[in-house]
Each structure stands twice: as structure tokens, then as C-alpha cells.
Design a protein around this motif. Structure first.
Motif, PDB file in Angstrom:
ATOM      1  N   LEU A  57     -23.548 -17.404   0.178  1.00  0.00           N
ATOM      2  CA  LEU A  57     -24.452 -18.542   0.336  1.00  0.00           C
ATOM      3  C   LEU A  57     -24.191 -19.299   1.634  1.00  0.00           C
ATOM      4  O   LEU A  57     -25.119 -19.808   2.260  1.00  0.00           O
ATOM      5  N   PHE A  58     -22.931 -19.363   2.040  1.00  0.00           N
ATOM      6  CA  PHE A  58     -22.602 -20.015   3.309  1.00  0.00           C
ATOM      7  C   PHE A  58     -23.270 -19.283   4.465  1.00  0.00           C
ATOM      8  O   PHE A  58     -23.858 -19.898   5.354  1.00  0.00           O
ATOM      9  N   LYS A  59     -23.189 -17.963   4.441  1.00  0.00           N
ATOM     10  CA  LYS A  59     -23.788 -17.159   5.503  1.00  0.00           C
ATOM     11  C   LYS A  59     -25.305 -17.345   5.550  1.00  0.00           C
ATOM     12  O   LYS A  59     -25.882 -17.554   6.615  1.00  0.00           O
ATOM     13  N   ILE A  60     -25.951 -17.289   4.391  1.00  0.00           N
ATOM     14  CA  ILE A  60     -27.398 -17.458   4.307  1.00  0.00           C
ATOM     15  C   ILE A  60     -27.804 -18.866   4.742  1.00  0.00           C
ATOM     16  O   ILE A  60     -28.753 -19.048   5.513  1.00  0.00           O
ATOM     17  N   THR A  61     -27.085 -19.862   4.267  1.00  0.00           N
ATOM     18  CA  THR A  61     -27.405 -21.251   4.593  1.00  0.00           C
ATOM     19  C   THR A  61     -27.198 -21.528   6.067  1.00  0.00           C
ATOM     20  O   THR A  61     -28.010 -22.213   6.693  1.00  0.00           O
ATOM     21  N   ARG A  62     -26.120 -21.019   6.631  1.00  0.00           N
ATOM     22  CA  ARG A  62     -25.859 -21.239   8.053  1.00  0.00           C
ATOM     23  C   ARG A  62     -26.971 -20.651   8.913  1.00  0.00           C
ATOM     24  O   ARG A  62     -27.344 -21.204   9.936  1.00  0.00           O
TER      25      ARG A  62
END
Length: 132
Positions: A57-62
Motif C-alpha cells: 500500500l505504501f508503494k501504491i500510495t506513494r
């Protein structure tokens, strides 16, 4: 290898603490205490999902919504709880929107504090064991 096992144990313990605290203080958030296997399964499912979902989720959100990066922990906690509740064999249940919202906050806060406070205890013990 030992460090990896210690980190996995810390993550499992923090997940268990978060779920138990939410069960104890929040009406509508419950663990099925008569089914210890279900509780163990719920803890493992939650811990594994949380550890997989948070970086993803961090990767997608970033990449797509940079302003939401601060809420990754809460979002991954909510999604992990949702999936754990949907698995019939897991010994966890959440009833009502308030229990979902407050439960997510409680579990996230307790797991965050536990993963912050437990490693020094285990690492200190590991260093003392190697010295002794």
C-alpha cells in the motif's frame, strides 16, 4: 536468521496484543475465546496480511496519492482486519461501523507501540546472551 525469527515473533506478539486489547475494551470487537485455534489463526492471518499489505500500500500510495502516505498503517490494519474477519475459521468478529473504526485505531496503536517497544527487550537479551 535469528534476527528474522525474532522480528517475526515480535510482529506476531504485537498483532496478538492489538487484537486482545481491542477485544477487551471495545464492545462489538470480539475474539472467540472458546476456539483457541481460531484465535491463533486470526493472529497469524492478521500479522501476515499486515506485513504484506503495508509495504504494498505504501508503494501504491506513494505513486498515486502521495498525500495519503501517513494513513498507510491504518489502511493496512483495516484491510487486514477485514480479510481476517471474512475467513470463517478465524476466531475474530467485528460488529458495527463504530467497532470497525475504533477497532482499527486500537489495533493499529497497540501494534505500533508493541513493535516499537518490544525489539529493545529482545535485542538486549540477545546481546546479553552472546556476551555471557
Amino acid at each position: 536468521m535469528l534476527t528474522l525469527l525474532i522480528r517475526a515473533l515480535i510482529f506476531l506478539v504485537s498483532a496478538a496484543l492489538g487484537l486482545v486489547v481491542a477485544d477487551l475494551i471495545l464492545p462489538g470487537f470480539y475474539l472467540h475465546w472458546n476456539d483457541w485455534w481460531g484465535i491463533l489463526l486470526a493472529v497469524v492471518i492478521f500479522a501476515v496480511l499486515q506485513s504484506v499489505l503495508a509495504p504494498w500500500l505504501f508503494k501504491i500510495t506513494r505513486r498515486h496519492a502521495n498525500a495519503l502516505i501517513g494513513g498507510i498503517g491504518l489502511l493496512s490494519t483495516f484491510v487486514a482486519l477485514l480479510i481476517a474477519v471474512l475467513i470463517p475459521a478465524a476466531g475474530i468478529g467485528i460488529d458495527g461501523p463504530v467497532a470497525w473504526i475504533i477497532g482499527t485505531l486500537i489495533v493499529w496503536l497497540v501494534t505500533a507501540l508493541a513493535t516499537w517497544l518490544l525489539p529493545p527487550l529482545f535485542i538486549k537479551k540477545k546481546v546479553q546472551d552472546r556476551r555471557g
